[in-house]
Design a protein around this motif. Structure first.
Motif, PDB file in Angstrom:
ATOM      1  N   ASP A   1     -11.401  13.048 -21.316  1.00  0.00           N
ATOM      2  CA  ASP A   1     -12.464  14.042 -21.185  1.00  0.00           C
ATOM      3  C   ASP A   1     -12.889  14.243 -19.735  1.00  0.00           C
ATOM      4  O   ASP A   1     -13.665  15.151 -19.439  1.00  0.00           O
ATOM      5  CB  ASP A   1     -13.685  13.611 -22.008  1.00  0.00           C
ATOM      6  CG  ASP A   1     -13.384  13.620 -23.502  1.00  0.00           C
ATOM      7  OD1 ASP A   1     -12.427  14.331 -23.888  1.00  0.00           O
ATOM      8  OD2 ASP A   1     -14.083  12.926 -24.251  1.00  0.00           O
ATOM      9  N   PHE A   2     -12.416  13.416 -18.838  1.00  0.00           N
ATOM     10  CA  PHE A   2     -12.812  13.488 -17.441  1.00  0.00           C
ATOM     11  C   PHE A   2     -11.675  14.038 -16.587  1.00  0.00           C
ATOM     12  O   PHE A   2     -10.505  13.973 -16.954  1.00  0.00           O
ATOM     13  CB  PHE A   2     -13.203  12.100 -16.913  1.00  0.00           C
ATOM     14  CG  PHE A   2     -14.440  11.540 -17.557  1.00  0.00           C
ATOM     15  CD1 PHE A   2     -15.690  11.801 -17.027  1.00  0.00           C
ATOM     16  CD2 PHE A   2     -14.350  10.753 -18.697  1.00  0.00           C
ATOM     17  CE1 PHE A   2     -16.822  11.288 -17.617  1.00  0.00           C
ATOM     18  CE2 PHE A   2     -15.485  10.242 -19.287  1.00  0.00           C
ATOM     19  CZ  PHE A   2     -16.726  10.507 -18.749  1.00  0.00           C
ATOM     20  N   VAL A   3     -12.058  14.561 -15.438  1.00  0.00           N
ATOM     21  CA  VAL A   3     -11.096  14.948 -14.404  1.00  0.00           C
ATOM     22  C   VAL A   3     -11.005  13.810 -13.401  1.00  0.00           C
ATOM     23  O   VAL A   3     -12.024  13.322 -12.910  1.00  0.00           O
ATOM     24  CB  VAL A   3     -11.525  16.253 -13.701  1.00  0.00           C
ATOM     25  CG1 VAL A   3     -10.611  16.555 -12.526  1.00  0.00           C
ATOM     26  CG2 VAL A   3     -11.509  17.405 -14.682  1.00  0.00           C
ATOM     27  N   VAL A   4      -9.792  13.384 -13.108  1.00  0.00           N
ATOM     28  CA  VAL A   4      -9.583  12.268 -12.191  1.00  0.00           C
ATOM     29  C   VAL A   4      -9.550  12.800 -10.762  1.00  0.00           C
ATOM     30  O   VAL A   4      -8.783  13.713 -10.444  1.00  0.00           O
ATOM     31  CB  VAL A   4      -8.268  11.527 -12.518  1.00  0.00           C
ATOM     32  CG1 VAL A   4      -8.020  10.436 -11.482  1.00  0.00           C
ATOM     33  CG2 VAL A   4      -8.336  10.935 -13.910  1.00  0.00           C
ATOM     34  N   VAL A   5     -10.392  12.235  -9.911  1.00  0.00           N
ATOM     35  CA  VAL A   5     -10.384  12.539  -8.478  1.00  0.00           C
ATOM     36  C   VAL A   5      -9.775  11.336  -7.771  1.00  0.00           C
ATOM     37  O   VAL A   5     -10.409  10.286  -7.656  1.00  0.00           O
ATOM     38  CB  VAL A   5     -11.801  12.837  -7.955  1.00  0.00           C
ATOM     39  CG1 VAL A   5     -11.757  13.120  -6.458  1.00  0.00           C
ATOM     40  CG2 VAL A   5     -12.401  14.018  -8.698  1.00  0.00           C
TER      41      VAL A   5
ATOM     42  N   ARG B   1      -6.660   2.423 -12.740  1.00  0.00           N
ATOM     43  CA  ARG B   1      -7.309   2.433 -14.051  1.00  0.00           C
ATOM     44  C   ARG B   1      -7.657   3.865 -14.411  1.00  0.00           C
ATOM     45  O   ARG B   1      -8.437   4.514 -13.724  1.00  0.00           O
ATOM     46  CB  ARG B   1      -8.574   1.564 -14.027  1.00  0.00           C
ATOM     47  CG  ARG B   1      -8.281   0.080 -13.790  1.00  0.00           C
ATOM     48  CD  ARG B   1      -9.562  -0.720 -13.707  1.00  0.00           C
ATOM     49  NE  ARG B   1     -10.382  -0.280 -12.585  1.00  0.00           N
ATOM     50  CZ  ARG B   1     -11.600  -0.745 -12.335  1.00  0.00           C
ATOM     51  NH1 ARG B   1     -12.147  -1.648 -13.141  1.00  0.00           N
ATOM     52  NH2 ARG B   1     -12.279  -0.301 -11.282  1.00  0.00           N
ATOM     53  N   TRP B   2      -7.082   4.349 -15.475  1.00  0.00           N
ATOM     54  CA  TRP B   2      -7.263   5.744 -15.855  1.00  0.00           C
ATOM     55  C   TRP B   2      -8.319   5.850 -16.946  1.00  0.00           C
ATOM     56  O   TRP B   2      -8.303   5.103 -17.911  1.00  0.00           O
ATOM     57  CB  TRP B   2      -5.945   6.345 -16.348  1.00  0.00           C
ATOM     58  CG  TRP B   2      -4.922   6.339 -15.265  1.00  0.00           C
ATOM     59  CD1 TRP B   2      -3.960   5.419 -15.063  1.00  0.00           C
ATOM     60  CD2 TRP B   2      -4.810   7.287 -14.220  1.00  0.00           C
ATOM     61  NE1 TRP B   2      -3.234   5.714 -13.945  1.00  0.00           N
ATOM     62  CE2 TRP B   2      -3.738   6.879 -13.403  1.00  0.00           C
ATOM     63  CE3 TRP B   2      -5.512   8.443 -13.878  1.00  0.00           C
ATOM     64  CZ2 TRP B   2      -3.350   7.571 -12.286  1.00  0.00           C
ATOM     65  CZ3 TRP B   2      -5.119   9.138 -12.771  1.00  0.00           C
ATOM     66  CH2 TRP B   2      -4.051   8.707 -11.978  1.00  0.00           C
ATOM     67  N   PRO B   3      -9.262   6.780 -16.813  1.00  0.00           N
ATOM     68  CA  PRO B   3     -10.348   6.905 -17.791  1.00  0.00           C
ATOM     69  C   PRO B   3      -9.918   7.723 -18.997  1.00  0.00           C
ATOM     70  O   PRO B   3      -8.758   8.078 -19.166  1.00  0.00           O
ATOM     71  CB  PRO B   3     -11.435   7.623 -16.984  1.00  0.00           C
ATOM     72  CG  PRO B   3     -10.648   8.488 -16.043  1.00  0.00           C
ATOM     73  CD  PRO B   3      -9.409   7.704 -15.696  1.00  0.00           C
ATOM     74  N   HIS B   4     -10.902   8.042 -19.790  1.00  0.00           N
ATOM     75  CA  HIS B   4     -10.672   8.858 -20.974  1.00  0.00           C
ATOM     76  C   HIS B   4     -10.301  10.271 -20.556  1.00  0.00           C
ATOM     77  O   HIS B   4     -10.655  10.743 -19.484  1.00  0.00           O
ATOM     78  CB  HIS B   4     -11.940   8.851 -21.854  1.00  0.00           C
ATOM     79  CG  HIS B   4     -11.689   9.363 -23.242  1.00  0.00           C
ATOM     80  ND1 HIS B   4     -11.901  10.672 -23.588  1.00  0.00           N
ATOM     81  CD2 HIS B   4     -11.224   8.727 -24.355  1.00  0.00           C
ATOM     82  CE1 HIS B   4     -11.596  10.838 -24.870  1.00  0.00           C
ATOM     83  NE2 HIS B   4     -11.184   9.672 -25.354  1.00  0.00           N
TER      84      HIS B   4
ATOM     85  N   GLY C   1      -1.285  13.323 -18.998  1.00  0.00           N
ATOM     86  CA  GLY C   1      -2.078  14.276 -19.752  1.00  0.00           C
ATOM     87  C   GLY C   1      -3.487  14.458 -19.256  1.00  0.00           C
ATOM     88  O   GLY C   1      -4.275  15.172 -19.882  1.00  0.00           O
ATOM     89  N   ILE C   2      -3.839  13.842 -18.139  1.00  0.00           N
ATOM     90  CA  ILE C   2      -5.192  13.927 -17.598  1.00  0.00           C
ATOM     91  C   ILE C   2      -5.131  14.704 -16.291  1.00  0.00           C
ATOM     92  O   ILE C   2      -4.301  14.408 -15.427  1.00  0.00           O
ATOM     93  CB  ILE C   2      -5.771  12.522 -17.351  1.00  0.00           C
ATOM     94  CG1 ILE C   2      -5.796  11.723 -18.661  1.00  0.00           C
ATOM     95  CG2 ILE C   2      -7.172  12.611 -16.758  1.00  0.00           C
ATOM     96  CD1 ILE C   2      -6.243  10.297 -18.491  1.00  0.00           C
ATOM     97  N   PRO C   3      -5.971  15.725 -16.120  1.00  0.00           N
ATOM     98  CA  PRO C   3      -5.967  16.467 -14.848  1.00  0.00           C
ATOM     99  C   PRO C   3      -6.422  15.578 -13.690  1.00  0.00           C
ATOM    100  O   PRO C   3      -7.372  14.811 -13.812  1.00  0.00           O
ATOM    101  CB  PRO C   3      -6.942  17.617 -15.099  1.00  0.00           C
ATOM    102  CG  PRO C   3      -7.791  17.166 -16.231  1.00  0.00           C
ATOM    103  CD  PRO C   3      -6.944  16.267 -17.083  1.00  0.00           C
ATOM    104  N   GLU C   4      -5.702  15.697 -12.590  1.00  0.00           N
ATOM    105  CA  GLU C   4      -5.971  14.857 -11.427  1.00  0.00           C
ATOM    106  C   GLU C   4      -6.046  15.740 -10.183  1.00  0.00           C
ATOM    107  O   GLU C   4      -5.251  16.668 -10.017  1.00  0.00           O
ATOM    108  CB  GLU C   4      -4.867  13.811 -11.255  1.00  0.00           C
ATOM    109  CG  GLU C   4      -5.023  12.939 -10.021  1.00  0.00           C
ATOM    110  CD  GLU C   4      -3.820  12.035  -9.810  1.00  0.00           C
ATOM    111  OE1 GLU C   4      -3.903  11.150  -8.949  1.00  0.00           O
ATOM    112  OE2 GLU C   4      -2.798  12.241 -10.496  1.00  0.00           O
ATOM    113  N   ILE C   5      -6.997  15.443  -9.300  1.00  0.00           N
ATOM    114  CA  ILE C   5      -7.171  16.171  -8.047  1.00  0.00           C
ATOM    115  C   ILE C   5      -6.971  15.191  -6.898  1.00  0.00           C
ATOM    116  O   ILE C   5      -7.627  14.147  -6.841  1.00  0.00           O
ATOM    117  CB  ILE C   5      -8.562  16.826  -7.958  1.00  0.00           C
ATOM    118  CG1 ILE C   5      -8.742  17.839  -9.089  1.00  0.00           C
ATOM    119  CG2 ILE C   5      -8.753  17.509  -6.609  1.00  0.00           C
ATOM    120  CD1 ILE C   5     -10.108  18.484  -9.102  1.00  0.00           C
TER     121      ILE C   5
END
Length: 248
Positions: free
Chosen positions: A28-32, A23-26, A97-101
């Motif tokens: 505006d957040f960085v995904v860890v 589940r991917w958030p908005h 398009g969402i940054p992920e770590i």
């Protein structure tokens, strides 16, 4: 809650969210991403309760014979510390398009409550411990190796000295035996069947062991014994020594 993202030696304070189940958030957040991470999380315990279990009469026997038996149920809840910055160290990429770590097994940290400077100090301290530990182990190994070499060297020197003394004693005994044999040998008129098969001059007086052949005089028998691989001149069997035979 915010997270310090260390990317290419820059520290950025951004909001973050942990994801699970795809589940991917908005944006505006960085995904860890926690998938495959084996690093411990900096969690804070908010609830801890241990409920003991009533033991049965056979609990002692089960524990005595190595069977696992629960002694209690632990109910515990842990969360990330509220209002505290957390540093994420990992592989940064963009997904949808969402940054992920993501965590990396080659990195010593993933999510930690330490800052970048604290991590550097901690790693430097661990490196010093490993360095001095390696130096201590290496010095100890060299000391043990040197002690073993010196001990074996002293043993070899002692063995060599004892061998030289033994050889000198054997040489002295052999010289005395040779001199005595030369004095006792008969060189007069000896029948052909009793002549030494080596020198053909003296009477046969020495029998070889273990073959038992009486074919040499004492002088020739001593010379045969001094060879590197002494063998009987008749049967070519290896001999241990010779025995002087006397006539009655």
């Amino acid at each position: 809650m915010a997270i310090n993202c260390i990317v290419q030696y820059f520290v950025t304070n951004v909001p973050f969210v942990l994801v699970d189940g795809g589940r991917w958030p908005h944006s505006d957040f960085v995904v860890v991403n926690m998938d495959g991470s084996r690093h411990p999380l900096p969690l804070t315990t908010v609830f801890h309760q241990l409920q003991p279990i009533t033991a049965s009469p056979y609990t002692f026997l089960q524990a005595l014979f190595g069977h696992e038996y629960p002694v209690g149920l632990l109910d515990e809840e842990k969360i990330l510390p509220l209002g505290k910055d957390i540093t994420a160290v990992g592989m940064c990429s963009f997904k949808k398009g969402i940054p992920e770590i993501k965590s990396c097994k080659d990195l010593p940290y993933f999510l930690s409550d330490m800052t970048k400077d604290q991590m550097i100090v901690h790693l430097a301290f661990k490196s010093k411990i490993l360095l001095w530990g390696g130096i201590a182990c290496g010095s100890l190994s060299i000391g043990i190796l040197g002690y073993a070499v010196m001990r074996n060297w002293n043993r070899w020197k002692e063995w060599r000295q004892n061998r030289q003394l033994q050889q000198q004693r054997q040489a002295a005994i052999s010289d005395a035996d040779t001199q005595n044999a030369a004095e006792e040998e008969e060189t007069g008129d000896v029948p052909d069947g009793e002549l030494c098969v080596i020198c053909l001059m003296r009477r046969r007086r020495s029998a070889f062991i273990p073959c038992g052949h009486l074919v040499c005089c004492q002088l020739c028998a001593i010379s045969v014994e001094r060879e590197s691989t002494p063998k009987c001149p008749v049967c070519r069997q290896e001999i241990r020594n010779s025995v002087r035979i006397y006539d009655s």
